[in-house]
Design a protein around this motif. Sequence first.
Motif, PDB file in Angstrom:
ATOM      1  N   ALA A  72       0.829  -1.204   0.000  1.00  0.00           N
ATOM      2  CA  ALA A  72       0.000   0.000   0.000  1.00  0.00           C
ATOM      3  C   ALA A  72       0.867   1.258   0.000  1.00  0.00           C
ATOM      4  N   TRP A  73       1.950   1.245   0.786  1.00  0.00           N
ATOM      5  CA  TRP A  73       2.865   2.384   0.786  1.00  0.00           C
ATOM      6  C   TRP A  73       3.582   2.510  -0.561  1.00  0.00           C
ATOM      7  N   LEU A  74       3.960   1.373  -1.147  1.00  0.00           N
ATOM      8  CA  LEU A  74       4.607   1.415  -2.460  1.00  0.00           C
ATOM      9  C   LEU A  74       3.665   1.950  -3.531  1.00  0.00           C
ATOM     10  N   ASP A  75       2.374   1.580  -3.446  1.00  0.00           N
ATOM     11  CA  ASP A  75       1.387   2.095  -4.395  1.00  0.00           C
ATOM     12  C   ASP A  75       1.318   3.615  -4.320  1.00  0.00           C
ATOM     13  N   LEU A  76       1.314   4.140  -3.095  1.00  0.00           N
ATOM     14  CA  LEU A  76       1.268   5.593  -2.912  1.00  0.00           C
ATOM     15  C   LEU A  76       2.560   6.232  -3.393  1.00  0.00           C
ATOM     16  N   ALA A  77       3.692   5.639  -3.025  1.00  0.00           N
ATOM     17  CA  ALA A  77       4.991   6.198  -3.395  1.00  0.00           C
ATOM     18  C   ALA A  77       5.184   6.233  -4.906  1.00  0.00           C
ATOM     19  N   GLU A  78       4.705   5.196  -5.591  1.00  0.00           N
ATOM     20  CA  GLU A  78       4.859   5.139  -7.047  1.00  0.00           C
ATOM     21  C   GLU A  78       4.129   6.285  -7.735  1.00  0.00           C
ATOM     22  N   GLN A  79       3.017   6.689  -7.187  1.00  0.00           N
ATOM     23  CA  GLN A  79       2.202   7.723  -7.824  1.00  0.00           C
ATOM     24  C   GLN A  79       2.870   9.093  -7.821  1.00  0.00           C
ATOM     25  N   VAL A  80       3.818   9.311  -6.911  1.00  0.00           N
ATOM     26  CA  VAL A  80       4.423  10.647  -6.796  1.00  0.00           C
ATOM     27  C   VAL A  80       5.930  10.639  -7.022  1.00  0.00           C
ATOM     28  N   CYS A  81       6.533   9.474  -7.349  1.00  0.00           N
ATOM     29  CA  CYS A  81       7.994   9.410  -7.398  1.00  0.00           C
ATOM     30  C   CYS A  81       8.581  10.213  -8.558  1.00  0.00           C
ATOM     31  N   GLY A  82       7.760  10.611  -9.516  1.00  0.00           N
ATOM     32  CA  GLY A  82       8.242  11.438 -10.604  1.00  0.00           C
ATOM     33  C   GLY A  82       8.069  12.926 -10.378  1.00  0.00           C
ATOM     34  N   ARG A  83       7.569  13.305  -9.210  1.00  0.00           N
ATOM     35  CA  ARG A  83       7.348  14.734  -8.940  1.00  0.00           C
ATOM     36  C   ARG A  83       8.666  15.447  -8.674  1.00  0.00           C
ATOM     37  N   GLU A  84       8.819  16.598  -9.322  1.00  0.00           N
ATOM     38  CA  GLU A  84      10.075  17.344  -9.212  1.00  0.00           C
ATOM     39  C   GLU A  84      10.394  17.728  -7.776  1.00  0.00           C
ATOM     40  N   ASP A  85       9.361  18.049  -6.995  1.00  0.00           N
ATOM     41  CA  ASP A  85       9.617  18.505  -5.623  1.00  0.00           C
ATOM     42  C   ASP A  85      10.078  17.381  -4.699  1.00  0.00           C
ATOM     43  N   LEU A  86      10.033  16.128  -5.171  1.00  0.00           N
ATOM     44  CA  LEU A  86      10.511  15.018  -4.361  1.00  0.00           C
ATOM     45  C   LEU A  86      11.883  14.503  -4.800  1.00  0.00           C
ATOM     46  N   LEU A  87      12.450  15.061  -5.859  1.00  0.00           N
ATOM     47  CA  LEU A  87      13.711  14.537  -6.365  1.00  0.00           C
ATOM     48  C   LEU A  87      14.842  14.683  -5.354  1.00  0.00           C
ATOM     49  N   SER A  88      14.818  15.747  -4.555  1.00  0.00           N
ATOM     50  CA  SER A  88      15.896  15.950  -3.584  1.00  0.00           C
ATOM     51  C   SER A  88      15.818  14.984  -2.413  1.00  0.00           C
ATOM     52  N   MET A  89      14.724  14.219  -2.301  1.00  0.00           N
ATOM     53  CA  MET A  89      14.610  13.222  -1.241  1.00  0.00           C
ATOM     54  C   MET A  89      15.159  11.872  -1.664  1.00  0.00           C
ATOM     55  N   ALA A  90      15.668  11.775  -2.890  1.00  0.00           N
ATOM     56  CA  ALA A  90      16.104  10.486  -3.440  1.00  0.00           C
ATOM     57  C   ALA A  90      17.497  10.111  -2.972  1.00  0.00           C
ATOM     58  N   GLU A  91      17.716   8.824  -2.792  1.00  0.00           N
ATOM     59  CA  GLU A  91      19.068   8.293  -2.776  1.00  0.00           C
ATOM     60  C   GLU A  91      19.481   7.968  -4.207  1.00  0.00           C
ATOM     61  N   HIS A  92      18.561   7.374  -4.967  1.00  0.00           N
ATOM     62  CA  HIS A  92      18.813   7.037  -6.370  1.00  0.00           C
ATOM     63  C   HIS A  92      17.804   7.750  -7.268  1.00  0.00           C
ATOM     64  N   LEU A  93      18.310   8.264  -8.382  1.00  0.00           N
ATOM     65  CA  LEU A  93      17.483   8.906  -9.398  1.00  0.00           C
ATOM     66  C   LEU A  93      17.549   8.059 -10.663  1.00  0.00           C
ATOM     67  N   MET A  94      16.440   8.015 -11.399  1.00  0.00           N
ATOM     68  CA  MET A  94      16.456   7.262 -12.655  1.00  0.00           C
ATOM     69  C   MET A  94      15.864   8.081 -13.789  1.00  0.00           C
ATOM     70  N   TYR A  95      16.639   8.166 -14.867  1.00  0.00           N
ATOM     71  CA  TYR A  95      16.172   8.770 -16.113  1.00  0.00           C
ATOM     72  C   TYR A  95      15.767   7.645 -17.048  1.00  0.00           C
ATOM     73  N   ILE A  96      14.595   7.775 -17.653  1.00  0.00           N
ATOM     74  CA  ILE A  96      14.135   6.806 -18.639  1.00  0.00           C
ATOM     75  C   ILE A  96      13.861   7.562 -19.932  1.00  0.00           C
ATOM     76  N   GLY A  97      14.496   7.140 -21.022  1.00  0.00           N
ATOM     77  CA  GLY A  97      14.348   7.861 -22.283  1.00  0.00           C
ATOM     78  C   GLY A  97      14.249   6.935 -23.482  1.00  0.00           C
ATOM     79  N   ARG A  98      13.620   7.436 -24.537  1.00  0.00           N
ATOM     80  CA  ARG A  98      13.448   6.680 -25.779  1.00  0.00           C
ATOM     81  C   ARG A  98      14.407   7.201 -26.844  1.00  0.00           C
ATOM     82  N   LYS A  99      15.121   6.298 -27.480  1.00  0.00           N
ATOM     83  CA  LYS A  99      16.033   6.653 -28.553  1.00  0.00           C
ATOM     84  C   LYS A  99      15.249   7.210 -29.735  1.00  0.00           C
ATOM     85  N   THR A 100      15.668   8.360 -30.235  1.00  0.00           N
ATOM     86  CA  THR A 100      14.892   9.022 -31.291  1.00  0.00           C
ATOM     87  C   THR A 100      15.499   8.851 -32.670  1.00  0.00           C
ATOM     88  N   GLU A 101      16.685   8.270 -32.762  1.00  0.00           N
ATOM     89  CA  GLU A 101      17.231   7.977 -34.106  1.00  0.00           C
ATOM     90  C   GLU A 101      18.289   6.898 -34.007  1.00  0.00           C
TER      91      GLU A 101
END
Length: 267
Positions: free
Chosen positions: A238-267
């Motif tokens: 239940a806590w993970l469900d809640l955490a997942e919903q907001v883990c991409g919010r910019e105001d929470l990035l400074s609370m991270a130990e680990h950050l992840m960028y996910i990107g799609r190759k465009t060419e």
Amino acid sequence: MESGETVRKFYDETVKDEWERLDRHKVEFEITKRYLNRYIKPKDKVLDLGGGPGKYSLYLANLGCDVTLADLSDKNVAFALNKANEQGVTIKGLQVDGRDLSAIRDGQFDYVLCMGPMYHLKSEEDRAKTIRECLKKLKPNGIIFVAFISSYSFVWDYLIRNPDFILNSDRKSELNKIVDGKDFAGEGFSDNFYISPKNVLPFFIQFNLEKLHLLNNESFLYLREPELIGRKPEVINAWLDLAEQVCGREDLLSMAEHLMYIGRKTE
């Protein structure tokens, strides 16, 4: 190559601890898996660069993916291959430095996980070289997952290990980088690189990538994880469900130990 031998030696000597680390850091592991599951499907072809002893490789192989684990540490690769055999799944494994992936054929992977090399490459040139190598291995429109350790993480590490570090002039100089909003490259658990959250997206501007997500792998749970682990599975989920919903919010990035960028190759 810078840091390579020191980092390889560190991981050769800590294979079992690295295997167990994600059992202790359940939030990081579970949120990361949820984002992998949003994209990766059975039969997809995945390169797990810097995959260590194989936690993510084995998870994906058990889902039915075609997985290649590539790591700087021969001992990590051997451990992962042995675990795959124990679990009755198949993965391919090879020892490489992420800055030179010429031993791996280009353009064959649907996904590349680069969730380790950025922790240790102290020069931007080497970090960029590694990302370019990863992108060569992706198919058109393939997706890359890139993990970093946040610059706030080493501050918390000093507080946990020894708060007296702040009285040491060298350590205090390192800690003051957080005041200036700067990245930190130096001695951590090995040779390490810690990135300021605000510097992640600017780093990726140089590549042909469409940003899909920038997330905090622990969401708001990192500093309270010890209280959470050990609770009933329904409470943890239940806590993970809640955490997942907001883990991409910019105001929470400074609370991270680990950050992840996910990107799609465009060419």
